[in-house]
Every structure is written in structure tokens, then in C-alpha cells.
Scaffold this active site. Structure first.
Site, mmCIF file in Angstrom:
data_model
loop_
_atom_site.group_PDB
_atom_site.id
_atom_site.type_symbol
_atom_site.label_atom_id
_atom_site.label_comp_id
_atom_site.label_asym_id
_atom_site.label_seq_id
_atom_site.Cartn_x
_atom_site.Cartn_y
_atom_site.Cartn_z
ATOM 1 N N GLY A 11 23.149 -36.613 -10.701
ATOM 2 C CA GLY A 11 21.889 -36.210 -10.811
ATOM 3 C C GLY A 11 21.287 -34.142 -10.366
ATOM 4 O O GLY A 11 20.243 -33.612 -10.490
ATOM 5 N N SER A 12 22.453 -33.939 -9.489
ATOM 6 C CA SER A 12 21.885 -32.515 -9.097
ATOM 7 C C SER A 12 21.618 -31.782 -10.214
ATOM 8 O O SER A 12 21.245 -30.657 -9.582
ATOM 9 C CB SER A 12 23.149 -32.162 -7.806
ATOM 10 N N LYS A 90 29.764 -40.754 -20.672
ATOM 11 C CA LYS A 90 29.588 -41.468 -22.393
ATOM 12 C C LYS A 90 29.648 -40.820 -23.138
ATOM 13 O O LYS A 90 29.364 -39.605 -23.837
ATOM 14 C CB LYS A 90 28.684 -42.274 -22.536
ATOM 15 N N ASN A 106 27.095 -29.177 -23.584
ATOM 16 C CA ASN A 106 28.133 -30.154 -21.938
ATOM 17 C C ASN A 106 28.450 -29.221 -21.089
ATOM 18 O O ASN A 106 28.231 -27.513 -21.132
ATOM 19 C CB ASN A 106 29.264 -30.820 -22.520
ATOM 20 N N HIS A 108 31.374 -28.436 -17.915
ATOM 21 C CA HIS A 108 32.393 -28.770 -17.385
ATOM 22 C C HIS A 108 32.799 -27.984 -16.779
ATOM 23 O O HIS A 108 32.531 -26.972 -16.672
ATOM 24 C CB HIS A 108 33.656 -29.240 -18.646
ATOM 25 N N ASP A 149 35.000 -32.070 -24.428
ATOM 26 C CA ASP A 149 36.022 -30.650 -24.490
ATOM 27 C C ASP A 149 36.303 -29.776 -24.767
ATOM 28 O O ASP A 149 36.537 -29.132 -24.513
ATOM 29 C CB ASP A 149 36.666 -31.099 -22.755
ATOM 30 N N GLU A 178 27.847 -23.060 -11.392
ATOM 31 C CA GLU A 178 27.717 -24.070 -12.713
ATOM 32 C C GLU A 178 26.569 -23.991 -13.781
ATOM 33 O O GLU A 178 26.000 -23.641 -13.944
ATOM 34 C CB GLU A 178 28.525 -25.254 -12.461
HETATM 35 C C1 GRF Z 1 28.795 -31.472 -12.976
HETATM 36 O O1 GRF Z 1 29.692 -30.667 -12.316
HETATM 37 C C2 GRF Z 1 29.602 -31.352 -14.452
HETATM 38 O O2 GRF Z 1 29.997 -30.692 -14.746
HETATM 39 C C3 GRF Z 1 30.110 -32.395 -15.009
HETATM 40 O O3 GRF Z 1 29.764 -33.286 -14.241
HETATM 41 C C4 GRF Z 1 28.903 -33.000 -12.272
HETATM 42 C C5 GRF Z 1 27.569 -33.358 -12.493
HETATM 43 O O4 GRF Z 1 26.779 -33.866 -11.839
HETATM 44 N N1 GRF Z 1 29.910 -33.205 -15.902
HETATM 45 P P1 GRF Z 1 26.042 -34.394 -11.037
HETATM 46 O O5 GRF Z 1 25.628 -35.604 -11.226
HETATM 47 O O6 GRF Z 1 25.101 -33.547 -11.311
HETATM 48 O O7 GRF Z 1 24.920 -33.988 -9.505
#
Ligand code: GRF
Length: 198
Positions: A11-12, A90, A106, A108, A149, A178
Site C-alpha cells: 500500500g505505498s 485480484k 488501475n 501498472h 491491463d 508512478e
Molecule cells: C504498483 O507498482 C502498481 O503498479 C502495482 O503494484 C504496485 C503497488 O505497490 N500494480 P504498493 O502496494 O502500493 O506498495
């Protein structure tokens, strides 16, 4: 505009959104966090921020369609306008996809349509970028449809791949870009400066 964030693990990305909101840099309001993982750091981050944090999974809602219905009910109960998948591992059910059609994003960690699809997540993506000898990588925010995706691209950011990169170093550079892209995209949506493709 109220958003829900769905996250499976660390969840960063969620944290970056919460911090941006706290700092007045996010013109949408995170209201609800849903995780399929009861022990996820993402749920703890949501609780610390005073958000509603729900563990909803096939363990809490067994049976065909039960989880899908529970997610729709939670999103509706909390007045959610936009759903953000941020490290959610999921597939969503048909009910959520239909109810929130065109309003699920989403993020990615690659330049879609390259390097997406089932199994393309985490360091596997960055290892594939390095193995292909790519000179650049990046991140993509896209609408979610019923496959992995494949929905319409909403925003992308590019980062260089450096000769010294290993997957971890590249992952870190992509993740920073991101998070910034997601904040800017949601902020622009909240301000009405960006509309989602229909
Ligand atoms: C992100 O890089 C996202 O693109 C991918 O998972 C990562 C999420 O990491 N789908 P975090 O759980 O938010 O740290």
C-alpha cells in the site's frame, strides 16, 4: 469526488495518495480502502488515516458472486464515485465492472500495451524490461475492463532505463514516477481538467 482504493499488500501507492490529500494536493477524497488481504499493510495505513478499511475476500464472502456483490454494496454505501486499483492482485467481478463501468482505474508499472497481462506484476515486469534491452520504461494508468491491463490508457509517464539498473533499481524509479502520475491524474480528474475516455 470520493474514491475507493483497492490494494492487496504494502500500500505505498495508497500512502502516497493519502499524503497528497493531507497536503492539499489531491482534489479527490479517499474514503474507503478495500483489501482482499486481512493482514495487509494497506488496511493498516487506511485505519491510521481514519478511513473506512474493509477486508473483503473469497474467505469473507464465499460462494458465487458473493464477493462481487459485497464490493458493490460497500462502494455504494460509501458514496464512491471512482475506484482506484493500486496493487490490487485480484480480478474484479462482473457486478463491479458494470456498476462502475468507465470509473475504475488501475496503475501498472510499465508502458502498456507492452508488458501487461496475467502474471506481469512486481519485479517480473522490470526483469522483462531489462531482459528485452529496453531503453525506457514507465507506468500506465488505464481504465479497467474484464481482462488484465487491457482497458483504455488514461495517462503514462516514461523513465529511462540506466545501464547500471537491476530490477530493484528500475522498480524504485518507476514507482516514484508512478505515484506522481497517479496523484496528478486523480487531481486533474477532481478538478475537471481531465475526463475519462468513454
Ligand atoms: C504498483 O507498482 C502498481 O503498479 C502495482 O503494484 C504496485 C503497488 O505497490 N500494480 P504498493 O502496494 O502500493 O506498495
Amino acid at each position: 469526488m470520493h474514491i475507493a482504493v483497492l490494494a492487496s499488500h504494502f500500500g505505498s501507492t495508497l500512502q502516497a495518495l493519502l499524503d497528497a490529500h493531507h497536503a492539499g494536493r489531491l482534489a479527490v477524497t479517499p474514503r474507503l480502502v478495500i483489501s482482499n488481504n486481512s493482514g495487509s499493510e494497506a488496511l493498516k495505513r487506511a485505519e491510521r488515516a481514519g478511513l473506512v478499511a474493509l477486508h473483503l475476500s473469497s474467505a469473507t464472502h464465499p460462494g458465487p458472486g458473493a464477493l462481487d456483490r459485497a464490493i458493490v454494496a460497500a462502494l455504494e454505501a460509501h458514496g464512491i464515485d471512482l475506484v482506484v486499483l493500486a496493487g490490487y492482485m485480484k480480478k474484479l467481478g462482473q457486478g463491479v465492472l458494470e456498476r462502475y463501468s468507465g470509473r475504475i482505474l488501475n496503475t501498472h508499472p510499465a508502458l502498456l500495451p507492452k508488458l501487461g497481462g496475467k502474471g506481469m506484476y512486481g519485479n517480473r515486469v522490470h526483469e522483462a524490461v531489462l531482459a528485452a534491452g529496453e531503453r525506457e520504461s514507465g507506468a500506465t494508468i488505464h481504465l479497467v475492463d474484464s481482462d488484465y491491463d487491457t482497458g483504455a490508457v488514461v495517462a503514462q509517464v516514461r523513465v529511462p532505463v540506466l545501464p547500471s539498473d537491476d530490477a530493484e533499481a528500475l522498480a524504485e524509479r518507476v514507482k516514484q514516477a508512478e505515484k506522481q502520475l497517479l496523484i496528478e491524474t486523480l487531481d486533474a480528474l477532481g478538478r475537471g481538467e481531465l475526463t475519462l475516455p468513454s
